[in-house]
Write a protein that holds these residues in place. Structure first.
Motif, short mmCIF file in Angstrom:
data_model
loop_
_atom_site.label_atom_id
_atom_site.label_comp_id
_atom_site.label_asym_id
_atom_site.label_seq_id
_atom_site.Cartn_x
_atom_site.Cartn_y
_atom_site.Cartn_z
N LEU A 18 0.84 -1.21 0.00
CA LEU A 18 0.00 0.00 0.00
C LEU A 18 0.87 1.26 0.00
O LEU A 18 0.62 2.22 -0.74
CB LEU A 18 -0.91 -0.04 1.24
CG LEU A 18 -2.18 0.80 1.25
CD1 LEU A 18 -3.01 0.55 0.01
CD2 LEU A 18 -3.01 0.47 2.50
N LEU A 21 2.58 1.64 -3.44
CA LEU A 21 1.61 2.04 -4.45
C LEU A 21 1.28 3.53 -4.34
O LEU A 21 1.30 4.28 -5.33
CB LEU A 21 0.33 1.20 -4.30
CG LEU A 21 -0.76 1.43 -5.34
CD1 LEU A 21 -0.29 1.00 -6.73
CD2 LEU A 21 -2.03 0.65 -4.98
N PHE A 80 -10.65 -0.01 5.79
CA PHE A 80 -10.04 -0.87 4.81
C PHE A 80 -10.16 -2.29 5.35
O PHE A 80 -9.61 -2.58 6.41
CB PHE A 80 -8.57 -0.43 4.71
CG PHE A 80 -7.83 -0.98 3.54
CD1 PHE A 80 -8.36 -0.93 2.27
CD2 PHE A 80 -6.57 -1.53 3.71
CE1 PHE A 80 -7.65 -1.42 1.19
CE2 PHE A 80 -5.87 -2.01 2.64
CZ PHE A 80 -6.40 -1.96 1.37
N LYS A 100 -10.89 -5.24 0.65
CA LYS A 100 -9.66 -5.89 0.20
C LYS A 100 -10.04 -7.08 -0.67
O LYS A 100 -10.97 -7.80 -0.29
CB LYS A 100 -8.86 -6.44 1.38
CG LYS A 100 -8.13 -5.42 2.20
CD LYS A 100 -7.40 -6.15 3.33
CE LYS A 100 -6.90 -5.16 4.36
NZ LYS A 100 -6.34 -5.84 5.54
N PRO A 101 -9.43 -7.40 -1.76
CA PRO A 101 -8.43 -6.58 -2.45
C PRO A 101 -9.10 -5.36 -3.06
O PRO A 101 -10.24 -5.44 -3.50
CB PRO A 101 -7.92 -7.50 -3.56
CG PRO A 101 -8.49 -8.86 -3.30
CD PRO A 101 -9.69 -8.66 -2.46
N VAL A 102 -8.34 -4.23 -3.08
CA VAL A 102 -8.94 -2.97 -3.50
C VAL A 102 -8.58 -2.63 -4.95
O VAL A 102 -7.50 -2.97 -5.42
CB VAL A 102 -8.52 -1.84 -2.52
CG1 VAL A 102 -7.03 -1.54 -2.66
CG2 VAL A 102 -9.34 -0.58 -2.75
N ASN A 103 -9.52 -2.03 -5.62
CA ASN A 103 -9.27 -1.54 -6.98
C ASN A 103 -8.45 -0.26 -6.88
O ASN A 103 -8.79 0.63 -6.10
CB ASN A 103 -10.64 -1.29 -7.63
CG ASN A 103 -10.52 -0.66 -8.99
OD1 ASN A 103 -10.18 0.52 -9.10
ND2 ASN A 103 -10.79 -1.44 -10.01
N LYS A 104 -7.36 -0.18 -7.66
CA LYS A 104 -6.41 0.94 -7.57
C LYS A 104 -7.09 2.30 -7.76
O LYS A 104 -6.90 3.22 -6.97
CB LYS A 104 -5.31 0.74 -8.61
CG LYS A 104 -4.32 1.88 -8.71
CD LYS A 104 -3.46 1.74 -9.94
CE LYS A 104 -4.29 1.96 -11.21
NZ LYS A 104 -3.53 1.80 -12.45
N ASN B 221 -7.74 -13.20 1.85
CA ASN B 221 -7.90 -11.83 1.37
C ASN B 221 -6.62 -11.03 1.49
O ASN B 221 -6.34 -10.18 0.65
CB ASN B 221 -9.00 -11.14 2.17
CG ASN B 221 -10.14 -10.75 1.29
OD1 ASN B 221 -9.95 -10.57 0.09
ND2 ASN B 221 -11.30 -10.62 1.85
N ALA B 225 -5.03 -9.17 -1.57
CA ALA B 225 -5.01 -7.71 -1.61
C ALA B 225 -3.60 -7.22 -1.92
O ALA B 225 -3.41 -6.30 -2.73
CB ALA B 225 -5.49 -7.16 -0.26
N MET B 229 -2.30 -5.10 -5.33
CA MET B 229 -1.61 -3.82 -5.25
C MET B 229 -0.24 -3.90 -5.92
O MET B 229 0.18 -2.97 -6.61
CB MET B 229 -1.49 -3.37 -3.80
CG MET B 229 -2.84 -2.88 -3.26
SD MET B 229 -2.75 -2.16 -1.63
CE MET B 229 -2.62 -3.59 -0.60
N ASP B 232 -0.68 -3.60 -9.53
CA ASP B 232 -0.91 -2.19 -9.87
C ASP B 232 0.42 -1.44 -9.92
O ASP B 232 0.68 -0.66 -10.85
CB ASP B 232 -1.81 -1.53 -8.82
CG ASP B 232 -3.27 -1.92 -9.01
OD1 ASP B 232 -3.64 -2.28 -10.15
OD2 ASP B 232 -4.03 -1.89 -8.03
N ILE B 233 1.25 -1.70 -8.90
CA ILE B 233 2.55 -1.03 -8.82
C ILE B 233 3.37 -1.40 -10.06
O ILE B 233 3.98 -0.53 -10.71
CB ILE B 233 3.29 -1.43 -7.53
CG1 ILE B 233 2.55 -0.87 -6.31
CG2 ILE B 233 4.74 -0.93 -7.55
CD1 ILE B 233 2.96 -1.50 -4.99
#
Lengths: 125, 433
Positions: A18, A21, A80, A100-104, B221, B225, B229, B232-233
């Motif tokens: 997190l 990111l 969260f 969670k999991p989260v959309n960016k 989860n 999660a 991420m 995404d990174i």
């Protein structure tokens, strides 16, 4: 005044991913491994928003929220969590709730909204 | 009754006087020849005697009154006792019965006395009653049993019988004194509690599965999660120039690590679920079938389904884990009940039957469950044991798979027999010796 995104999560991998990111997207980030440490550290000078994990060992998300309120701290809080269910009472103190999991994109939008709210509150005070 | 004794007093003394006159020697002594002094003494003594007799007479009357009262009391105790009393002769004929017994059976007492008691016993309890009577007359000890009795209106009631044989005199035919206690309410409560127990066990299993699923979801989860991420990174890193290969590599390693973490969570959960197999022991299979059957009997009865047991009483013990066999059989019985319910909904048939049979097949013990449902055809029989295959609208399709796994883990086998009429399932377990 620079705004910081405070991450409070007891899971190291989540905390680190997190942080990375959000940093890549240009946010200033500070991460805490437990709620108690964050509450103890936090004061009037903190600006920004909080990404708060719901289910943590030690103080859980709801308790952290209550203690922040007791200290008179009005940082916008984003919950969260991996758990789908959250009652209205919990949501009352938070600005958003992320799964969670989260959309960016959702995450970034939420964080930006929370930071804007923080700025607005500060301007009003 | 008390007053009657008093009124009779005068008559009684009159008749006694008459009787006394008949006694030889009375009125034959000539008292006139006695000296006056002796006469005085005699009269005096006679007065005493008279007084004594009157006291005795009064005491006798009192005793008679008390006896009559005691009889009244015992009459009431017998007739209106909270339990029924029935006296039987050697042939099973009712020679006496109290009002309570007559009321329990919904019949006039006059009609009950002289009847053969076996006529008041429900068909399904005839054997129990026959054995009970035999035991009573042969043992001379108190015997008890529980059975269903028929009321005059055709309904049944559950009764506990307590009986003892007695002979008033040596040469007399022995009789049997019975107490009848109505236990219908108790039986109904027991059946309900059995049903609740079964439902509670089922609910508990469902809740365990839910809890496990929730725990698994939460644990999985976290790495998911993190992976999302990290991906995404990675995407952002790829778009940057110059390309930071080092950062990208670390990112991919993180993704790999989190995926492995997820795998470890699943393995840990599986180890938790796959509990240590319980030890097989020598078991009386027939007894196990009876107790398991009792668990679903009330559920079946509420669907108008009768369950019958045809047990091979010479069957030696099997080597098995009791709860496994019980679970497998419960699944088969539950399926049988559902199958009958479904067939009935389509055909309008009213009652249903399930039979459970035990038999010996060389070194295995076989259990056969036969139901009056529609049965299964060959194609369905082949697929029945697959996970998530179900012919039921609400079925999960795991009951038979679980049953199969349980029976196989005991070294046995379980299969369906395709049939036109009714469902037939067999399972076999190894014998203990």
């Amino acid at each position: 005044m620079t705004q910081t995104v405070f991450i409070v999560d007891d899971d190291k991998s989540i905390r680190e991913a997190l942080q990375l990111l959000l940093e890549i997207f240009g946010f200033k980030v500070k991460a805490y491994a437990d709620g108690g440490a964050f509450v103890a550290d936090c004061d009037e000078s903190f600006a920004g928003c909080v990404l708060l994990d719901m289910a943590m060992t030690g103080l859980d998300g709801a308790e952290v929220l209550a203690q922040l309120a007791a200290k008179g701290i009005r940082l916008p809080v984003i919950f969260f969590s991996g758990h789908g269910n959250i009652d209205d009472a919990m949501l009352a103190g938070a600005v958003a709730f992320l799964h969670k999991p989260v959309n960016k994109d959702e995450l970034l939008a939420c964080v930006n909204k929370a930071l804007a709210l923080d700025l607005k509150r500060r301007a009003e005070d | 009754m008390v007053r009657k004794v008093r009124n009779d007093k005068a008559d009684v003394s009159q008749s006694l006087r008459e009787q006394a006159r008949q006694v030889p020697g009375v009125n034959q002594n000539d008292v006139t020849a006695l000296p006056a002094e002796d006469l005085k003494t005699l009269v005096h003594e006679l007065d005493f005697h008279r007084a004594e007799l009157e006291i005795q007479n009064e005491e006798l009357r009192q005793a008679q009154v008390e006896l009559a009262q005691a009889l009244d009391r015992y009459y009431e105790l017998y007739e209106f006792s909270p339990v029924g009393y029935i006296t039987l002769n050697n042939d099973g004929q009712i020679t006496a019965a109290n009002q309570t017994a007559a009321r329990m059976l919904g019949i006039k007492r006059q009609a009950l006395v002289g009847e053969n008691l076996s006529k008041c016993i429900a068909q399904r309890s005839q054997d129990v009653f026959y054995l009970h009577r035999q035991a009573v007359f042969s043992s001379k000890l108190k015997q008890s049993c529980e059975l269903d009795m028929l009321k005059e209106d055709g309904t049944t009631l559950s009764v506990r019988l307590e009986s003892v044989a007695f002979a008033q005199e040596q040469e007399q035919q022995p009789q049997c004194q019975m107490i009848l206690v109505d236990i219908t309410e108790q039986k109904t409560a027991e059946q309900l509690s059995d049903q609740h127990l079964e439902e509670a066990a089922h609910l508990q299993r469902t809740m365990m599965v839910n809890e496990l699923a929730t725990g698994l979801a939460h644990e999985l989860n976290q790495p998911l999660a993190a992976i999302a991420m990290m991906a995404d990174i990675g995407e952002v890193l790829l778009a940057q120039s110059p390309l930071d290969r080092c950062q990208l590599q670390e990112n991919l390693q993180q993704i790999n690590k989190q995926a492995l973490r997820g795998g470890a969570i699943i393995r840990g959960m599986m180890a938790l679920v796959k509990k240590k197999p319980l030890e097989s022991v020598a078991l009386d299979l027939n007894a196990l079938l009876s107790t398991t059957c009792a668990l679903v009997r009330s559920k079946a009865e509420s669907s108008h389904i009768t369950i019958s047991l045809e047990l091979d009483m010479t069957l030696p013990p099997v080597k098995a884990v009791g709860v496994y066999v019980e679970q497998a059989l419960l699944n088969l019985l539950r399926n049988a009940i559902d199958a009958i319910d479904e067939t009935r909904a389509n055909s309008g048939q009213i009652s249903g039957q399930i039979s459970i049979e035990s038999s010996r097949q060389q070194n295995m013990a076989r259990v056969t469950v036969h139901d009056s449902g529609s049965g299964v055809n060959e194609q369905v029989a082949k697929r029945l044991f697959e996970s998530f295959f179900s012919t039921k609208e609400q079925g999960l399709g795991i009951g038979l798979t679980i049953s199969l796994n349980l029976i196989q883990s005991l070294g046995g086998r379980l299969w369906a027999e395709p049939q036109q009429r009714g469902g037939v399932f067999h399972f076999e377990l190894p014998l203990a010796s």
